[in-house]
Design a protein around this motif. Structure first.
Motif, mmCIF file in Angstrom:
data_model
loop_
_atom_site.group_PDB
_atom_site.id
_atom_site.type_symbol
_atom_site.label_atom_id
_atom_site.label_comp_id
_atom_site.label_asym_id
_atom_site.label_seq_id
_atom_site.Cartn_x
_atom_site.Cartn_y
_atom_site.Cartn_z
ATOM 1 N N GLU A 262 0.832 -1.206 0.000
ATOM 2 C CA GLU A 262 0.000 0.000 0.000
ATOM 3 C C GLU A 262 0.876 1.270 0.000
ATOM 4 O OE1 GLU A 262 -2.457 0.209 3.494
ATOM 5 O OE2 GLU A 262 -3.180 2.200 2.910
ATOM 6 N N ALA A 263 1.966 1.193 0.742
ATOM 7 C CA ALA A 263 2.850 2.367 0.835
ATOM 8 C C ALA A 263 3.460 2.690 -0.538
ATOM 9 C CB ALA A 263 3.949 2.109 1.861
ATOM 10 N N ILE A 264 3.817 1.655 -1.298
ATOM 11 C CA ILE A 264 4.365 1.902 -2.641
ATOM 12 C C ILE A 264 3.303 2.577 -3.500
ATOM 13 C CG2 ILE A 264 5.139 0.814 -4.795
ATOM 14 C CD1 ILE A 264 6.711 -1.126 -3.298
ATOM 15 N N VAL A 265 2.093 2.045 -3.466
ATOM 16 C CA VAL A 265 1.023 2.624 -4.296
ATOM 17 C C VAL A 265 0.828 4.097 -3.923
ATOM 18 C CG1 VAL A 265 -1.445 2.492 -4.824
ATOM 19 C CG2 VAL A 265 -0.097 0.390 -4.655
ATOM 20 N N LYS A 266 0.795 4.376 -2.621
ATOM 21 C CA LYS A 266 0.582 5.768 -2.187
ATOM 22 C C LYS A 266 1.733 6.678 -2.624
ATOM 23 C CE LYS A 266 -2.355 5.326 1.861
ATOM 24 N NZ LYS A 266 -2.311 5.096 3.305
ATOM 25 N N SER A 267 2.939 6.130 -2.663
ATOM 26 C CA SER A 267 4.111 6.956 -3.007
ATOM 27 C C SER A 267 4.246 7.172 -4.504
ATOM 28 C CB SER A 267 5.398 6.283 -2.511
ATOM 29 O OG SER A 267 5.336 6.103 -1.145
ATOM 30 N N VAL A 268 3.830 6.158 -5.252
ATOM 31 C CA VAL A 268 4.082 6.198 -6.684
ATOM 32 C C VAL A 268 2.922 6.847 -7.448
ATOM 33 C CG1 VAL A 268 4.327 4.674 -8.675
ATOM 34 C CG2 VAL A 268 5.714 4.273 -6.660
ATOM 35 N N SER A 269 1.678 6.541 -7.024
ATOM 36 C CA SER A 269 0.547 7.015 -7.856
ATOM 37 C C SER A 269 0.468 8.535 -8.017
ATOM 38 C CB SER A 269 -0.777 6.406 -7.408
ATOM 39 O OG SER A 269 -0.859 6.346 -6.041
ATOM 40 N N THR A 400 13.974 0.545 9.776
ATOM 41 C CA THR A 400 13.079 0.956 8.691
ATOM 42 C C THR A 400 12.784 -0.200 7.743
ATOM 43 O OG1 THR A 400 12.735 2.556 6.916
ATOM 44 C CG2 THR A 400 14.988 1.790 7.222
ATOM 45 N N THR A 401 11.553 -0.259 7.258
ATOM 46 C CA THR A 401 11.183 -1.234 6.232
ATOM 47 C C THR A 401 10.382 -0.517 5.142
ATOM 48 O OG1 THR A 401 9.279 -1.860 7.593
ATOM 49 C CG2 THR A 401 11.210 -3.294 7.695
ATOM 50 N N LYS A 402 9.178 -0.070 5.506
ATOM 51 C CA LYS A 402 8.360 0.580 4.470
ATOM 52 C C LYS A 402 8.958 1.940 4.073
ATOM 53 C CE LYS A 402 4.977 2.664 7.633
ATOM 54 N NZ LYS A 402 3.570 3.003 7.849
ATOM 55 N N GLY A 403 9.708 2.552 4.993
ATOM 56 C CA GLY A 403 10.377 3.809 4.656
ATOM 57 C C GLY A 403 11.366 3.565 3.521
ATOM 58 N N TYR A 404 12.228 2.557 3.720
ATOM 59 C CA TYR A 404 13.228 2.194 2.714
ATOM 60 C C TYR A 404 12.557 1.807 1.393
ATOM 61 C CZ TYR A 404 16.756 -0.727 0.414
ATOM 62 O OH TYR A 404 17.601 -1.284 -0.492
ATOM 63 N N CYS A 405 11.536 0.974 1.505
ATOM 64 C CA CYS A 405 10.839 0.448 0.328
ATOM 65 C C CYS A 405 10.278 1.599 -0.535
ATOM 66 C CB CYS A 405 9.727 -0.447 0.868
ATOM 67 S SG CYS A 405 8.613 -1.064 -0.328
ATOM 68 N N THR A 406 9.684 2.575 0.123
ATOM 69 C CA THR A 406 9.102 3.684 -0.645
ATOM 70 C C THR A 406 10.194 4.601 -1.208
ATOM 71 O OG1 THR A 406 8.736 4.831 1.449
ATOM 72 C CG2 THR A 406 6.844 3.707 0.478
ATOM 73 N N GLN A 407 11.326 4.697 -0.497
ATOM 74 C CA GLN A 407 12.438 5.504 -1.036
ATOM 75 C C GLN A 407 12.909 4.908 -2.359
ATOM 76 O OE1 GLN A 407 15.040 5.167 2.343
ATOM 77 N NE2 GLN A 407 14.004 6.773 3.495
ATOM 78 N N VAL A 408 13.054 3.570 -2.375
ATOM 79 C CA VAL A 408 13.502 2.919 -3.615
ATOM 80 C C VAL A 408 12.457 3.125 -4.713
ATOM 81 C CG1 VAL A 408 14.110 0.718 -4.681
ATOM 82 C CG2 VAL A 408 14.935 1.238 -2.384
ATOM 83 N N SER A 409 11.168 3.024 -4.350
ATOM 84 C CA SER A 409 10.132 3.155 -5.393
ATOM 85 C C SER A 409 10.135 4.573 -5.978
ATOM 86 C CB SER A 409 8.757 2.774 -4.843
ATOM 87 O OG SER A 409 8.307 3.717 -3.909
ATOM 88 N N VAL A 410 10.361 5.571 -5.130
ATOM 89 C CA VAL A 410 10.392 6.950 -5.636
ATOM 90 C C VAL A 410 11.638 7.177 -6.504
ATOM 91 C CG1 VAL A 410 10.783 9.325 -4.850
ATOM 92 C CG2 VAL A 410 8.881 8.016 -3.920
ATOM 93 N N LEU A 411 12.752 6.546 -6.126
ATOM 94 C CA LEU A 411 13.962 6.679 -6.962
ATOM 95 C C LEU A 411 13.741 6.050 -8.339
ATOM 96 C CD1 LEU A 411 16.569 6.093 -4.149
ATOM 97 C CD2 LEU A 411 16.502 8.122 -5.608
ATOM 98 N N TYR A 412 13.028 4.940 -8.380
ATOM 99 C CA TYR A 412 12.644 4.345 -9.671
ATOM 100 C C TYR A 412 11.865 5.367 -10.499
ATOM 101 C CZ TYR A 412 13.682 -0.692 -9.997
ATOM 102 O OH TYR A 412 14.284 -1.907 -10.187
ATOM 103 N N MET A 413 10.920 6.054 -9.841
ATOM 104 C CA MET A 413 10.081 7.027 -10.563
ATOM 105 C C MET A 413 10.924 8.202 -11.067
ATOM 106 S SD MET A 413 7.138 5.752 -10.712
ATOM 107 C CE MET A 413 6.119 7.103 -11.244
#
Ligand code: F6R
Length: 609
Positions: A262-269, A400-413
């Motif tokens: 869910e955190a990835i979706v919220k960060s990326v969308s 950190t877990t979801k913090g790290y995960c969303t950082q990577v997803s935003v870097l992809y974006m």
């Protein structure tokens, strides 16, 4: 790092402060204390240990009622954890709690000692209290005293203050450490962190640097540098009380691992427009991305590891040189900036002192800065030229877990946005990349979560070991570093990450019979080479757990145990491997009976350099 909570109003402050402190414990948990106004004046109860120990002391010392109080949970810097070093600290008519570090406390202490002031503790905070008390004795006015005292201090601070002869008032000031005011139905609050306020209210105001606050039961007032009083501007946080609760999970860390899809979706969308990458909502145009010729990523700990993964993706997809630097070193060996250099700082908390110092350094060097931050309106988010929030929601577990995960997803974006803006990938390729992060990655994480039982079984072997090695090549080497950090910090097992090809240049001498080696191999093109490295360690007795693509050739032949990853896209495989190593670390730490959410010696949000 360290937590502050304060309350003044018509309700009983004691249960509010203890509740707030229990929420704040993740910011420091070696000692804890309360100062509360009673009919007999301000009474302080404090002790080494956690909130449970404080509650016992409160009962013993019969402190159960107060309408005005401040509390603190500590992560020791000056002076070890002890009853005496715990906050609050009293000096004369002043009692205060403090987050941050008073860097010139030695000089101030010497000056006060010459004036025959004596000290009980080893803390810089007691010195700050004495400086404030001396200023207060000279003017009898809290506002003037706070200004005079803080003008003598260097370093960082957030203070919550009670003055003996100002009943019902809580005073506060901050510089470099966060502090938030809040308005409840029955009074006003002060806290270092919004999560501590969520059980009571969602209406908040972030105190500005140098702003002084005076809270009474009926009013919150602010005084800026111009000495004019005004009212706070209240906002409503989108966080809910549930976001700071375990919601049926045994630990916050496990809850936060499960929140990753869910955190990835919220960060990326918010960064997708018509299927293409777009940061327009963040105020960043595609023209801005076109000017980026070189990226310096600066962060600490796991955020540096996110930078390593993101840097590799940026170089591959966007064809922009991108290196990740440890923030505490960045200022001492500043990398050479070229025309078009962008400094990207990454911070979940938005308050990490080393990252903030690096950001300020980059700004002073005239470089444009962009912050990838989770906690909104924090110092790093405010000071960077551009900010991109990760929207992971509050992260309570220290690791950190979801913090790290969303950082990577935003870097992809960001990689997709630069590559697309510069015409290095087509519309179709950009759409596919964005889709893979927004859709495949969350699905792949969910698939891995379903394998928790299997991972728990595998952890039984790890839990008995003292040393573990992680190996990988390319992106997997970057992921190995995060994997090793996760295991170390929560299970206290010594873990090292090595580039798979590097082990044979020395470290392989540490491999003995049954030494666990976790080999991460998500990159198809590198599989054979990593497999050779697996053979090298296995033939020397290592017990190998191979984390690899589900379409890998005969993985069971190469390793003792295998974790298979979904292969729909690079993002799917990468985020699945992340979830696997997070769960392995979690389950191993759980089997060892570790305090997973609050590992020893650590604290969330490291606001000292
Ligand atoms: C490890 C961990 C730390 C943080 C680091 C930076 O699990 O959480 O290594 O990543 O302290 O913190 P932020 O991202 O808040 O700047």
């Amino acid at each position: 790092m360290c937590g502050i909570i304060g309350y003044t109003g018509s309700a009983n402050a004691i249960p509010k402060i203890t509740k707030g402190l229990s929420v704040l414990e993740y910011r420091g948990y070696d000692s804890v204390g309360i100062a509360a106004r009673t009919e007999l004046g301000v009474k302080t109860v404090k002790c080494k240990g956690r909130i449970g120990a404080l509650e016992e002391r409160l009962t013993q010392q019969k402190l159960s009622e107060s309408q005005c109080a401040i509390g603190h949970t500590r992560w020791a810097t000056h002076g070890g954890p002890s009853d005496t070093n715990a906050h609050p600290h009293r000096a004369g008519r002043v009692v205060l709690v403090h987050n941050g570090i008073i860097e010139n406390y030695k000089e101030l202490k010497e000056m006060l000692s010459r004036a025959k002031v004596s000290f009980l503790s080893e803390t810089d905070t007691e010195v700050a209290a004495a400086v404030l008390n001396a200023a207060y004795d000279a003017c009898n006015d809290p506002l003037t005293a706070i200004r005079t005292a803080t003008a003598q201090m260097t370093g960082s601070y957030a203070f919550g203050i009670l003055f003996d002869d100002h009943p019902g008032e809580v005073w506060a000031i901050r510089s470099g450490s966060p502090l938030i005011l809040a308005k409840g139905e029955d009074g006003f609050y002060l806290a270092s962190d919004m999560t501590a306020l969520l059980p009571f209210t969602r209406e908040y105001h972030i105190l500005k640097e140098g702003e002084i606050a005076r809270l009474t039961a009926t009013e919150a007032a602010l005084c800026g540098a111009a000495d004019a009083w005004c009212s706070p501007t209240w906002s409503i946080t989108s966080m809910t009380p549930e976001s700071a609760q375990k919601s049926g999970f045994e630990h916050f860390m496990l809850k936060e691992i499960h929140e990753q899809p869910e955190a990835i979706v919220k960060s990326v969308s918010p960064r997708i427009k018509n299927g293409l990458p777009s940061f327009e909502a963040d105020g960043i145009s595609s023209d801005f991305w076109k000017q980026v010729k070189n990226i310096q990523i600066v962060a600490c700990g796991s955020a540096t590891h996110a930078g390593l993964v993101g840097g590799s993706v940026l170089e591959r997809v966007a064809k922009v040189p991108a290196a990740s630097y440890i923030a505490s070193e960045y200022r001492y060996h500043p990398p050479i900036a070229v025309d078009g250099t962008l400094v990207v700082v990454i911070s979940q908390s938005g308050e990490t002192a080393d990252t903030l110092a690096a950001l300020r350094y980059a700004k002073s060097a005239g470089l444009p800065t962009l912050a990838i931050v989770n906690a909104v309106e924090t110092t790093i988010a405010r000071e960077a030229d551009y900010r991109v929030y990760t929207y992971a929601g509050p992260e309570i577990a220290v690791a950190t877990t979801k913090g790290y995960c969303t950082q990577v997803s935003v870097l992809y974006m960001i990689a997709a946005a630069i590559a697309h803006a510069c015409g290095r990938i087509s519309d179709e390729e950009a759409r596919e990349l964005v889709r893979s992060v927004a859709e495949d990655a969350p699905t792949a994480i969910t698939e891995m979560l379903e394998k928790t039982e299997t991972l728990r079984e595998m952890s039984k072997r790890l839990a008995q070991k003292d040393h573990v090695f992680y190996i990988g090549r390319g992106l997997d080497y970057a992921m190995s570093q995060e994997a090793a950090l996760k295991l170390k910090e929560i299970s206290y097992i010594h873990a090292e990450a090595y580039a798979a090809g590097e082990l044979k240049h020395g470290t392989i001498s540490l491999i003995e019979q049954d030494t666990p080696v976790l080999a991460i191999s998500t990159e198809e093109a590198l599989y054979d080479k990593t497999e050779s490295n697996v053979r090298e360690v296995r033939s020397r007795g290592a017990y190998v757990i191979l984390i690899c693509r589900q379409d890998a050739r005969d993985p069971g032949h190469s390793a003792d145990e295998v974790i298979l990853l979904p292969t729909k896209s690079e993002a799917a495989t990468l985020f699945a491997s992340l979830t696997a190593v997070q769960l392995l670390a979690y389950e191993t730490a759980a089997l060892r009976g570790c305090d997973i959410d609050r590992p020893r010696n650590l604290a969330k949000s490291v606001t000292v350099e």
